[in-house]
Design a protein around this motif. Sequence first.
Motif, PDB file in Angstrom:
ATOM      1  N   ASN A  41       0.818  -1.225   0.000  1.00 35.63           N
ATOM      2  CA  ASN A  41       0.000   0.000   0.000  1.00 35.63           C
ATOM      3  C   ASN A  41       0.846   1.267   0.000  1.00 35.63           C
ATOM      4  O   ASN A  41       0.426   2.305  -0.515  1.00 35.63           O
ATOM      5  CB  ASN A  41      -0.901   0.024   1.243  1.00 35.63           C
ATOM      6  N   PHE A  42       2.045   1.190   0.566  1.00 36.02           N
ATOM      7  CA  PHE A  42       2.887   2.392   0.678  1.00 36.02           C
ATOM      8  C   PHE A  42       4.325   2.170   0.178  1.00 36.02           C
ATOM      9  O   PHE A  42       4.782   2.851  -0.736  1.00 36.02           O
ATOM     10  CB  PHE A  42       2.970   2.847   2.140  1.00 36.02           C
ATOM     11  N   PHE A  58       6.295 -11.965   1.404  1.00 31.38           N
ATOM     12  CA  PHE A  58       6.759 -10.907   0.490  1.00 31.38           C
ATOM     13  C   PHE A  58       7.776 -11.491  -0.482  1.00 31.38           C
ATOM     14  O   PHE A  58       8.523 -12.402  -0.114  1.00 31.38           O
ATOM     15  CB  PHE A  58       7.456  -9.784   1.267  1.00 31.38           C
ATOM     16  N   PRO A  59       7.872 -10.957  -1.702  1.00 26.62           N
ATOM     17  CA  PRO A  59       8.991 -11.359  -2.590  1.00 26.62           C
ATOM     18  C   PRO A  59      10.268 -10.708  -2.031  1.00 26.62           C
ATOM     19  O   PRO A  59      10.487  -9.499  -2.227  1.00 26.62           O
ATOM     20  CB  PRO A  59       8.599 -10.770  -3.952  1.00 26.62           C
ATOM     21  N   MET A  60      11.076 -11.474  -1.315  1.00 28.53           N
ATOM     22  CA  MET A  60      12.150 -10.880  -0.501  1.00 28.53           C
ATOM     23  C   MET A  60      13.207 -10.173  -1.341  1.00 28.53           C
ATOM     24  O   MET A  60      13.768  -9.159  -0.928  1.00 28.53           O
ATOM     25  CB  MET A  60      12.795 -11.945   0.389  1.00 28.53           C
ATOM     26  N   ASP A  61      13.472 -10.671  -2.547  1.00 32.23           N
ATOM     27  CA  ASP A  61      14.498  -9.974  -3.367  1.00 32.23           C
ATOM     28  C   ASP A  61      13.971  -8.592  -3.763  1.00 32.23           C
ATOM     29  O   ASP A  61      14.674  -7.590  -3.685  1.00 32.23           O
ATOM     30  CB  ASP A  61      14.850 -10.790  -4.615  1.00 32.23           C
ATOM     31  N   TYR A  62      12.717  -8.531  -4.087  1.00 28.06           N
ATOM     32  CA  TYR A  62      12.088  -7.245  -4.442  1.00 28.06           C
ATOM     33  C   TYR A  62      12.026  -6.347  -3.212  1.00 28.06           C
ATOM     34  O   TYR A  62      12.370  -5.156  -3.271  1.00 28.06           O
ATOM     35  CB  TYR A  62      10.694  -7.500  -5.010  1.00 28.06           C
ATOM     36  N   LEU A  63      11.635  -6.939  -2.062  1.00 25.82           N
ATOM     37  CA  LEU A  63      11.576  -6.147  -0.825  1.00 25.82           C
ATOM     38  C   LEU A  63      12.932  -5.530  -0.523  1.00 25.82           C
ATOM     39  O   LEU A  63      13.025  -4.353  -0.129  1.00 25.82           O
ATOM     40  CB  LEU A  63      11.113  -7.029   0.334  1.00 25.82           C
ATOM     41  N   GLY A  64      14.005  -6.273  -0.796  1.00 22.24           N
ATOM     42  CA  GLY A  64      15.358  -5.732  -0.577  1.00 22.24           C
ATOM     43  C   GLY A  64      15.635  -4.523  -1.455  1.00 22.24           C
ATOM     44  O   GLY A  64      16.236  -3.528  -1.020  1.00 22.24           O
ATOM     45  N   LYS A  87       9.588  -4.002   9.813  1.00 29.08           N
ATOM     46  CA  LYS A  87       8.514  -3.997  10.824  1.00 29.08           C
ATOM     47  C   LYS A  87       7.367  -3.093  10.382  1.00 29.08           C
ATOM     48  O   LYS A  87       6.194  -3.448  10.434  1.00 29.08           O
ATOM     49  CB  LYS A  87       9.070  -3.527  12.184  1.00 29.08           C
ATOM     50  N   GLU A  88       7.730  -1.918   9.905  1.00 28.71           N
ATOM     51  CA  GLU A  88       6.711  -0.959   9.437  1.00 28.71           C
ATOM     52  C   GLU A  88       6.005  -1.499   8.199  1.00 28.71           C
ATOM     53  O   GLU A  88       4.797  -1.365   8.025  1.00 28.71           O
ATOM     54  CB  GLU A  88       7.396   0.389   9.115  1.00 28.71           C
ATOM     55  N   ALA A  89       6.765  -2.150   7.344  1.00 27.00           N
ATOM     56  CA  ALA A  89       6.209  -2.623   6.051  1.00 27.00           C
ATOM     57  C   ALA A  89       5.252  -3.785   6.231  1.00 27.00           C
ATOM     58  O   ALA A  89       4.366  -4.014   5.407  1.00 27.00           O
ATOM     59  CB  ALA A  89       7.361  -3.019   5.127  1.00 27.00           C
ATOM     60  N   THR A  90       5.400  -4.530   7.328  1.00 27.07           N
ATOM     61  CA  THR A  90       4.545  -5.723   7.493  1.00 27.07           C
ATOM     62  C   THR A  90       3.183  -5.375   8.095  1.00 27.07           C
ATOM     63  O   THR A  90       2.293  -6.201   8.124  1.00 27.07           O
ATOM     64  CB  THR A  90       5.229  -6.745   8.418  1.00 27.07           C
TER      65      THR A  90
END
Length: 455
Positions: free
Chosen positions: A216-217, A246-252, A275-278
């Motif tokens: 969302n953000f 989450f797609p962790m490579d993308y999250l990185g 933490k904020e993103a979850t």
Amino acid sequence: MADGPVAELLLRRLGEEDGGGLDSLGLASALGLDHQQVVGAVKSLQALGEVIEAEQLSSKRWELTAEGKETAEEGSHEARVFHSLPAQGLPQNELMKLPFGKVGFSKAMSNKWIHLDKNADGGPRVFRSVQNVKDSVREKLQLVHQGRAESLDEKEKSEMKKRKLLAEVNVKTYLIRKGNAFSTTVTKQETDLTQEMIASFTEMPTNNFIESSFWNFDALFQPQQHPARDQHDTFFLLDPAEATEFPMDYLGRVKKVHSEGGYGSQGYKYDWTIKEATKNLLRTHTTAVSARMLYQLAQQEAFTPVKYFSIDRVFRNETLDATHLAEFHQIEGVVADYGLTLGDLMGTLKEFFTKLGITKLRFKPAYNPYTEPSMEVFSYHEGLKKWVEVGNSGMFRPEMLLPMGLPAGVSVIAWGLSLERPTMIKYGINNIRELVGHRVNLQMVYDSPICLLDS
Ligand code: FB9
């Protein structure tokens, strides 16, 4: 033909050069254009495939400050003081009232161009000491303005910098070479949206009202400290409070572009936290779904242009009043293709709103964290006799698209509006609770089975 005449001029020059490449700054100077015009042509040609190769270079360059430009045009303060003195001289207090008087007087005195008679009748008076003067400051600034800063030695540049007439700036330029598909005339890819293309939109799957803050953000490059992300604008969930998949490579890559920058962006330079993103929330816009759809699109083997739309509920923790509930239906459109421009967005908006019977549009620059440029859309309402904001729009930022893995050169135009606002205006409903919610008069629903926003 290629985008605009600048691109054609660039291709023609490139066709004539011997292989060493063209410097974008030198080309701009040779064509008498602003450097940004050449940069725009480079970007539009890059979007067409391998017509050109453009290597971005960072260099320092001497440029005139605003005061330097005025001095190059009007002359140095000291020269203007000299030329303002009549044969009979000028009272010192009058000279000091001139905008260039103070600085000009002391410089002209140190150049021995003028002298001060402190015992003159009527008080201290300033006189010329020589017949003519050479305004070398102005001449040097004019050389820099012509791109010939190398004519000045280091001492001269330093003196001009101290007088705030010159500044050394970082300039991003391009070394432009012929690409594998070089041609002096190129045919623009089909990105002009046609009626058939607009008619073939794909509806986005918007049946998940609960969303993670990540989609969302964060995926939209909206920083974690943005005010829209706190409790008084957004409904956060207690259970389940956190998303886990989450797609962790993308999250990185998202974490990096927020905290360190990348892709040509300096980022926001803060400590991004997972933490904020979850944190789970009730989505505040359907643009969260657009982000998911564009990420999926980027995972395809080969990019294909797409057009998405959605009409669904979104939730905002806003102050309730006659026209605002804690939820509304957002209408959103998204188009992704190579080389889409703001002009394509304006044309698409014109087409879209005309279909709704909304004409006479005006576009106003605006700000969204995830689009740049952004525009508010206004239409003149003949019934209300005033301009009404009918939506918001923009081009998704590279910091949102590139971490997803979309190819460089792909741009995405998008826009949104609400469903309730036009309906209330159309039907003359003043309180939104007469349109949606438990107090709705069902007879109104029966009497108005379908809302057609015709002309
Ligand atoms: O719908 C809105 N106004 C509107 C639309 C049609 C209309 O038709 C009448 C018959 C003539 C009349 C009015 N608005 C958007 C504008 C305003 O009402 C605004 O004050 C309220 N906005 C909502 C959000 O407010 C918190 C309306 C809602 C809105 C705003 C922006 C978007 C979506 C809905 C968006 C977006 C966007 C931007 C860039 C990229 C992707 C999506």
